[in-house]
Design a protein around this motif. Sequence first.
Motif: not given
Length: 71
Positions: A19, A22, A28-29, A31, A43-44, A50
């Motif tokens: 977090q 990020k 925002s995303s 993994t 990520g994105s 992306n």
Amino acid sequence: MGEFASLEEDMLHVFEEVQRVKEKYGISSLTLESNRYTERFHGSHGGKGNFVGEREHRYARNPKKHFIQIK
């Protein structure tokens, strides 16, 4: 305490750090994937921009090996 409870306790620290990363990069995303010989992150930025980073360890883990961007 079973395996899941112990794992959950350790994973809380991992997700706190995820977090923080990020927020630092406006992602925002994010993994993470860790297999026997490969570590990867996807990520994105809100569905745009992306990216994927990957590093492979053929014979032994090397924490100093850098990730390469594959997307």
